[in-house]
Design a protein around this motif. Structure first.
Motif, PDB file in Angstrom:
ATOM      1  N   SER A  94       0.833  -1.205   0.000  1.00  7.48           N
ATOM      2  CA  SER A  94       0.000   0.000   0.000  1.00  7.48           C
ATOM      3  C   SER A  94       0.868   1.256   0.000  1.00  7.48           C
ATOM      4  O   SER A  94       0.559   2.243  -0.694  1.00  7.48           O
ATOM      5  CB  SER A  94      -0.913  -0.001   1.233  1.00  7.48           C
ATOM      6  OG  SER A  94      -1.796  -1.107   1.203  1.00  7.48           O
ATOM      7  N   PHE A  95       1.949   1.217   0.765  1.00  8.95           N
ATOM      8  CA  PHE A  95       2.862   2.370   0.792  1.00  8.95           C
ATOM      9  C   PHE A  95       3.486   2.600  -0.585  1.00  8.95           C
ATOM     10  O   PHE A  95       3.604   3.752  -1.044  1.00  8.95           O
ATOM     11  CB  PHE A  95       3.954   2.132   1.834  1.00  8.95           C
ATOM     12  CG  PHE A  95       5.009   3.203   1.858  1.00  8.95           C
ATOM     13  CD1 PHE A  95       4.767   4.425   2.472  1.00  8.95           C
ATOM     14  CD2 PHE A  95       6.245   2.990   1.259  1.00  8.95           C
ATOM     15  CE1 PHE A  95       5.742   5.422   2.485  1.00  8.95           C
ATOM     16  CE2 PHE A  95       7.223   3.977   1.272  1.00  8.95           C
ATOM     17  CZ  PHE A  95       6.969   5.197   1.881  1.00  8.95           C
ATOM     18  N   ILE A 101       1.460   6.907  -6.717  1.00 15.68           N
ATOM     19  CA  ILE A 101       0.429   7.904  -7.014  1.00 15.68           C
ATOM     20  C   ILE A 101       0.990   9.314  -6.831  1.00 15.68           C
ATOM     21  O   ILE A 101       0.747  10.221  -7.651  1.00 15.68           O
ATOM     22  CB  ILE A 101      -0.802   7.678  -6.120  1.00 15.68           C
ATOM     23  CG1 ILE A 101      -1.501   6.364  -6.502  1.00 15.68           C
ATOM     24  CG2 ILE A 101      -1.781   8.850  -6.233  1.00 15.68           C
ATOM     25  CD1 ILE A 101      -2.625   5.971  -5.567  1.00 15.68           C
ATOM     26  N   ARG A 102       1.782   9.498  -5.760  1.00 14.48           N
ATOM     27  CA  ARG A 102       2.393  10.814  -5.544  1.00 14.48           C
ATOM     28  C   ARG A 102       3.335  11.174  -6.678  1.00 14.48           C
ATOM     29  O   ARG A 102       3.362  12.320  -7.152  1.00 14.48           O
ATOM     30  CB  ARG A 102       3.133  10.827  -4.210  1.00 14.48           C
ATOM     31  CG  ARG A 102       2.225  10.868  -2.995  1.00 14.48           C
ATOM     32  CD  ARG A 102       2.985  11.281  -1.758  1.00 14.48           C
ATOM     33  NE  ARG A 102       4.088  10.368  -1.466  1.00 14.48           N
ATOM     34  CZ  ARG A 102       3.977   9.297  -0.685  1.00 14.48           C
ATOM     35  NH1 ARG A 102       2.806   9.002  -0.138  1.00 14.48           N
ATOM     36  NH2 ARG A 102       5.031   8.529  -0.463  1.00 14.48           N
ATOM     37  N   ASN A 107       4.246  14.559 -11.584  1.00 17.23           N
ATOM     38  CA  ASN A 107       4.533  14.705 -13.013  1.00 17.23           C
ATOM     39  C   ASN A 107       3.341  15.227 -13.804  1.00 17.23           C
ATOM     40  O   ASN A 107       3.408  15.369 -15.025  1.00 17.23           O
ATOM     41  CB  ASN A 107       4.975  13.362 -13.604  1.00 17.23           C
ATOM     42  CG  ASN A 107       6.302  12.904 -13.025  1.00 17.23           C
ATOM     43  OD1 ASN A 107       7.159  13.734 -12.698  1.00 17.23           O
ATOM     44  ND2 ASN A 107       6.465  11.600 -12.896  1.00 17.23           N
ATOM     45  N   ASP A 108       2.229  15.466 -13.075  1.00 18.61           N
ATOM     46  CA  ASP A 108       1.034  15.930 -13.773  1.00 18.61           C
ATOM     47  C   ASP A 108       1.199  17.333 -14.366  1.00 18.61           C
ATOM     48  O   ASP A 108       0.469  17.727 -15.264  1.00 18.61           O
ATOM     49  CB  ASP A 108      -0.184  15.941 -12.829  1.00 18.61           C
ATOM     50  CG  ASP A 108      -0.853  14.575 -12.765  1.00 18.61           C
ATOM     51  OD1 ASP A 108      -0.512  13.708 -13.596  1.00 18.61           O
ATOM     52  OD2 ASP A 108      -1.698  14.375 -11.877  1.00 18.61           O
ATOM     53  N   ALA A 122       2.746  13.128 -19.717  1.00 15.41           N
ATOM     54  CA  ALA A 122       1.638  12.896 -18.784  1.00 15.41           C
ATOM     55  C   ALA A 122       1.105  11.479 -18.928  1.00 15.41           C
ATOM     56  O   ALA A 122       0.810  10.783 -17.949  1.00 15.41           O
ATOM     57  CB  ALA A 122       0.535  13.911 -19.013  1.00 15.41           C
ATOM     58  N   GLY A 123       0.947  11.006 -20.139  1.00 12.38           N
ATOM     59  CA  GLY A 123       0.464   9.652 -20.376  1.00 12.38           C
ATOM     60  C   GLY A 123       1.438   8.614 -19.874  1.00 12.38           C
ATOM     61  O   GLY A 123       1.050   7.575 -19.330  1.00 12.38           O
ATOM     62  N   LYS A 124       2.699   8.918 -20.050  1.00 11.46           N
ATOM     63  CA  LYS A 124       3.733   7.977 -19.574  1.00 11.46           C
ATOM     64  C   LYS A 124       3.689   7.858 -18.069  1.00 11.46           C
ATOM     65  O   LYS A 124       3.825   6.761 -17.518  1.00 11.46           O
ATOM     66  CB  LYS A 124       5.093   8.449 -20.036  1.00 11.46           C
ATOM     67  CG  LYS A 124       6.233   7.556 -19.600  1.00 11.46           C
ATOM     68  CD  LYS A 124       7.575   8.079 -20.102  1.00 11.46           C
ATOM     69  CE  LYS A 124       8.699   7.167 -19.643  1.00 11.46           C
ATOM     70  NZ  LYS A 124      10.030   7.665 -20.088  1.00 11.46           N
ATOM     71  N   SER A 125       3.485   8.953 -17.349  1.00 17.08           N
ATOM     72  CA  SER A 125       3.420   8.924 -15.889  1.00 17.08           C
ATOM     73  C   SER A 125       2.262   8.064 -15.403  1.00 17.08           C
ATOM     74  O   SER A 125       2.396   7.258 -14.494  1.00 17.08           O
ATOM     75  CB  SER A 125       3.289  10.350 -15.355  1.00 17.08           C
ATOM     76  OG  SER A 125       3.168  10.330 -13.957  1.00 17.08           O
TER      77      SER A 125
END
Length: 208
Positions: A94-95, A101-102, A107-108, A122-125
């Motif tokens: 979970s970590f 996700i962070r 990279n968003d 963005a798609g690659k991230s």
């Protein structure tokens, strides 16, 4: 009439016949008494051995109950250890997913820019985050399956150990047949001594 010598001989013959009979009776009584005494000792030994065997069997049963409880406690403790290990793996997974996700959100910013390069980044991230999430979920599922397999193995071992211990006290001790009473000798018939005495008297009178 018979003479004094014949009378004395007749009396002596009667005495010898009676003495012989008494000796024979005493011999039979002695041998029978010895047989009965030996039979008594055998019975005492039989009862003593049976009592000790029963006491030992009861002690073995108590010991077996304690060992059975220990086997069960060991199985439960191992299951708990397996659960803790699985919890650690799930927490770690979970970590890792939260971290992925962070990283994706960090990279968003590339998506707010214009152009094909920004869209590609963005798609690659997002794609990388999906791969990592799938990998972590797979690891957790495999860990859960491994945990189930370990629990089943522990349970099987506990059952085998339990059955093996039960077999040791499954049957109560069999003491066998009690000692058989001995066959006693019959006492010599008094008629034989009486006939002998009569014969001695008759012989004494005949000699006279």
């Amino acid at each position: 009439m018979c003479g004094p010598a014949a009378a004395i001989a007749a009396v002596a013959g009667v005495g010898q016949a009676l003495a012989g009979h008494q000796a024979a009776v005493a011999g039979v009584n002695y041998r029978n008494k010895a047989k009965l005494k030996n039979f008594e000792r055998q019975n005492v030994q039989y009862l003593t051995d049976a009592m000790l065997d029963n006491a030992l069997y009861k002690q073995d049963q108590l010991q077996n109950d304690q060992e059975q409880d220990q086997v069960y406690r060991d199985m439960i403790n191992q299951w708990r250890a397996n659960d803790r290990e699985l919890d650690k793996i799930f927490a770690k997974g979970s970590f890792k997913m939260e971290q992925a996700i962070r990283e994706m959100h960090q990279n968003d910013y590339a998506g707010t820019q214009t152009g094909a390069t920004a869209a590609r980044l963005a798609g690659k991230s997002t794609k990388e985050m999906g791969f990592k999430k799938a990998e972590y979920v797979h690891e957790m599922l495999m860990a859960e399956k491994t945990k189930v397999d370990k629990d089943e193995t522990v349970r099987d071992h506990a059952q085998w150990d339990s059955w093996a211990m039960y077999e040791k006290v499954r049957y109560a001790p069999i003491h066998g047949h009690a000692p058989v009473a001995p066959l006693l000798e019959a006492k010599p018939s008094a008629a034989g001594a009486l006939f002998g005495a009569v014969g001695s008297i008759a012989g004494g009178f005949a000699d006279g």
